[in-house]
Design a protein around this motif. Structure first.
Motif, PDB file in Angstrom:
ATOM      1  N   THR A   1     -41.961  21.350  20.684  1.00  0.00           N
ATOM      2  CA  THR A   1     -40.712  21.146  21.410  1.00  0.00           C
ATOM      3  C   THR A   1     -40.960  20.190  22.563  1.00  0.00           C
ATOM      4  O   THR A   1     -41.897  20.379  23.343  1.00  0.00           O
ATOM      5  CB  THR A   1     -40.156  22.466  21.948  1.00  0.00           C
TER       6      THR A   1
ATOM      7  N   SER B   1     -38.855   6.871  16.113  1.00  0.00           N
ATOM      8  CA  SER B   1     -39.746   7.632  15.238  1.00  0.00           C
ATOM      9  C   SER B   1     -40.924   8.147  16.041  1.00  0.00           C
ATOM     10  O   SER B   1     -41.127   7.786  17.199  1.00  0.00           O
ATOM     11  CB  SER B   1     -40.245   6.762  14.076  1.00  0.00           C
TER      12      SER B   1
ATOM     13  N   VAL C   1     -42.930  11.548  12.082  1.00  0.00           N
ATOM     14  CA  VAL C   1     -41.711  12.346  12.164  1.00  0.00           C
ATOM     15  C   VAL C   1     -40.543  11.390  12.352  1.00  0.00           C
ATOM     16  O   VAL C   1     -40.605  10.455  13.163  1.00  0.00           O
ATOM     17  CB  VAL C   1     -41.774  13.335  13.344  1.00  0.00           C
TER      18      VAL C   1
ATOM     19  N   PRO D   1     -36.100  10.997  12.739  1.00  0.00           N
ATOM     20  CA  PRO D   1     -34.859  11.725  13.076  1.00  0.00           C
ATOM     21  C   PRO D   1     -34.045  11.997  11.825  1.00  0.00           C
ATOM     22  O   PRO D   1     -33.993  11.164  10.913  1.00  0.00           O
ATOM     23  CB  PRO D   1     -34.138  10.758  14.017  1.00  0.00           C
TER      24      PRO D   1
ATOM     25  N   CYS E   1     -39.138  15.576   8.732  1.00  0.00           N
ATOM     26  CA  CYS E   1     -37.841  15.378   9.382  1.00  0.00           C
ATOM     27  C   CYS E   1     -37.773  16.276  10.613  1.00  0.00           C
ATOM     28  O   CYS E   1     -38.083  17.470  10.528  1.00  0.00           O
ATOM     29  CB  CYS E   1     -36.695  15.714   8.427  1.00  0.00           C
ATOM     30  N   ALA E   2     -37.368  15.710  11.717  1.00  0.00           N
ATOM     31  CA  ALA E   2     -37.257  16.490  12.946  1.00  0.00           C
ATOM     32  C   ALA E   2     -36.182  17.564  12.810  1.00  0.00           C
ATOM     33  O   ALA E   2     -35.148  17.333  12.182  1.00  0.00           O
ATOM     34  CB  ALA E   2     -36.932  15.580  14.120  1.00  0.00           C
ATOM     35  N   ASP E   3     -36.427  18.725  13.390  1.00  0.00           N
ATOM     36  CA  ASP E   3     -35.404  19.766  13.439  1.00  0.00           C
ATOM     37  C   ASP E   3     -34.304  19.387  14.425  1.00  0.00           C
ATOM     38  O   ASP E   3     -33.127  19.639  14.179  1.00  0.00           O
ATOM     39  CB  ASP E   3     -36.041  21.098  13.855  1.00  0.00           C
ATOM     40  N   THR E   4     -34.730  18.801  15.554  1.00  0.00           N
ATOM     41  CA  THR E   4     -33.789  18.352  16.583  1.00  0.00           C
ATOM     42  C   THR E   4     -34.204  16.968  17.043  1.00  0.00           C
ATOM     43  O   THR E   4     -35.400  16.699  17.211  1.00  0.00           O
ATOM     44  CB  THR E   4     -33.795  19.311  17.791  1.00  0.00           C
ATOM     45  N   TRP E   5     -33.251  16.082  17.234  1.00  0.00           N
ATOM     46  CA  TRP E   5     -33.559  14.738  17.737  1.00  0.00           C
ATOM     47  C   TRP E   5     -32.377  14.262  18.576  1.00  0.00           C
ATOM     48  O   TRP E   5     -31.392  13.742  18.070  1.00  0.00           O
ATOM     49  CB  TRP E   5     -33.817  13.782  16.591  1.00  0.00           C
TER      50      TRP E   5
ATOM     51  N   ILE F   1     -36.259  17.000  21.451  1.00  0.00           N
ATOM     52  CA  ILE F   1     -36.813  16.738  20.122  1.00  0.00           C
ATOM     53  C   ILE F   1     -37.697  17.918  19.731  1.00  0.00           C
ATOM     54  O   ILE F   1     -38.495  18.400  20.534  1.00  0.00           O
ATOM     55  CB  ILE F   1     -37.637  15.436  20.103  1.00  0.00           C
ATOM     56  N   SER F   2     -37.548  18.375  18.504  1.00  0.00           N
ATOM     57  CA  SER F   2     -38.404  19.452  18.011  1.00  0.00           C
ATOM     58  C   SER F   2     -38.742  19.196  16.547  1.00  0.00           C
ATOM     59  O   SER F   2     -37.937  18.631  15.799  1.00  0.00           O
ATOM     60  CB  SER F   2     -37.737  20.819  18.172  1.00  0.00           C
ATOM     61  N   PHE F   3     -39.930  19.601  16.152  1.00  0.00           N
ATOM     62  CA  PHE F   3     -40.399  19.415  14.780  1.00  0.00           C
ATOM     63  C   PHE F   3     -41.650  20.257  14.577  1.00  0.00           C
ATOM     64  O   PHE F   3     -42.220  20.803  15.537  1.00  0.00           O
ATOM     65  CB  PHE F   3     -40.716  17.942  14.497  1.00  0.00           C
TER      66      PHE F   3
END
Length: 394
Positions: free
Chosen positions: A277, A291, A324, A326, A343-347, A356-358
């Protein structure tokens, strides 16, 4: 003056010119004992990460989208980016040189008594060079990675971007709470006599080293130091200065520091292991990132001073193992042609902040234990990174 140099390069490793070891024999010329000057530049200076990656088959396919504008002990520390708003005297601690190894996110770092004077002088030289070449000024920062590495080289008696713990610059920067993107230049002087006995003598050494890195760098290092010093995206530089009578070690840690960032990565034992996160507020306007590159290094291993001094002197950003991207509004994303794509969970990125989270879990599954460095890039290379945060996976 005898100049001896070592090249620096980006991925793929092996690029660059040859290297020569410093001549440590004293010579008298015009009544002076001349020393050896040896320079090393940041890893991004000669070959941008993505442009090199494209030659190796790493590229982004169409389909990616752009959005608008507490780490566990097993994977690294947590914290926010250091800002240059504090005064030098309150940011440093003067004490005797001791073993400066990094343990549990801290190190026993010794700043010389005249550090604030020397750092201000170094900043003046850097900004004069930037102004003379049409680049705006940088501010003085106080990330301890700069002084820690200068101390380490003086204390243990070696010269390398790596250290006795096997850490690269961006690893030290992360371990000492850096949350921007880090780019290192290092250089040193050696005199056979007791030369560095005054602040003015050290200032003269810094001036000579800085001038050589900007104006006499092509034969040594393919203009790597010059490129790093003049990079317009750098907005902060942290300075390391460590010296005794014979040796002067000089470290410039340039930073792209645009976000007051909170960073966390869950441990291997969490229900969602290695979930990253990144949240924070924008402190200075910057282009929206497109990216994340993931660089991989094997688990750092200790090295002796003689091993470090014998090379290799270059360092790279690790092996590019994918990245990673978006997500689109449908939740999918583009693909790296080689390596792992996540793929990011949040961008979310705006003038107000970043969210941003992944997950790194797929990278860890594919490549195993080691160090995974997160380069959040605003362009097409690591020159444009605004993070170089390393996650240590046991």
């Amino acid at each position: 003056m005898k100049i001896s140099g070592a090249s620096a390069h980006a991925y793929p490793e092996g690029a660059g010119t040859g290297e020569r070891q410093p001549d440590r024999r004293g010579r008298r010329v015009a009544g002076l004992i001349l020393g050896a000057l040896l320079l090393m530049a940041a890893f991004v200076v000669a070959a941008p990460y993505l442009s090199s990656a494209l030659r190796q088959g790493y590229s982004l396919l169409s389909g990616q989208t752009e959005s608008g504008p507490g780490v566990s002990s097993t994977v690294g520390p947590t914290g926010t980016a250091t800002t240059p708003s504090v005064s030098c005297s309150s940011a440093v601690s003067v004490k005797s040189l001791a073993a400066p190894d990094i343990r549990s996110g801290s190190a026993d770092i010794a700043y010389p008594a005249d550090y604030c004077t020397l750092a201000a002088y170094a900043l003046q030289q850097i900004n004069a060079d930037r102004a003379a070449n049409g680049t705006g000024p940088v501010s003085l920062g106080y990330n301890q990675a700069a002084q820690q590495h200068a101390d380490s080289m003086l204390y243990y008696g070696y010269f390398s971007h790596y250290d006795t713990q096997g850490y690269k610059p961006y690893m030290r920067y992360t371990l000492l709470d850096g949350r921007g993107a880090d780019f290192e230049n290092i250089a040193y002087f050696y005199y056979s006599d007791n030369h560095f006995t005054s602040t003015s003598a050290v200032e003269d050494g810094i001036k000579t080293l800085e001038h050589s890195m900007v104006y006499n760098d092509s034969a040594c290092c393919n203009n790597g130091h010059r490129y790093n010093i003049l990079n317009p995206l750098h907005n902060i530089v942290s300075i390391g200065v460590a010296y005794n009578g014979n040796y002067l070690y000089f470290d410039e840690e340039f930073e792209n520091d645009y976000v007051s960032l909170n960073f966390s990565a869950t441990s291997a034992m969490a229900s969602n292991p290695y979930f990253v996160t990144m949240t924070g507020t924008i402190t200075q306007r910057v282009s929206a990132p497109n990216s994340i590159f993931i660089g991989f290094d094997g688990t750092p291993a200790a090295e002796t001073p003689s091993q470090l001094s014998s090379g290799p002197h270059e360092y790279g950003p690790g092996t590019l193992v994918g990245g990673v991207l978006p997500p689109s509004f449908l939740g999918s994303c583009g693909q790296f042609t080689t390596g792992t794509t996540v793929c990011a969970d949040t961008w979310k990125f705006s003038s107000a902040g970043v969210d941003i989270s992944f997950s790194l879990a797929q990278f860890v599954k594919n490549y195993g234990p080691g160090v995974y460095t997160i380069y959040l890039v605003t362009g097409s290379s690591t020159d444009t990174a605004i993070t170089s945060i390393s996650v240590f996976v046991p």
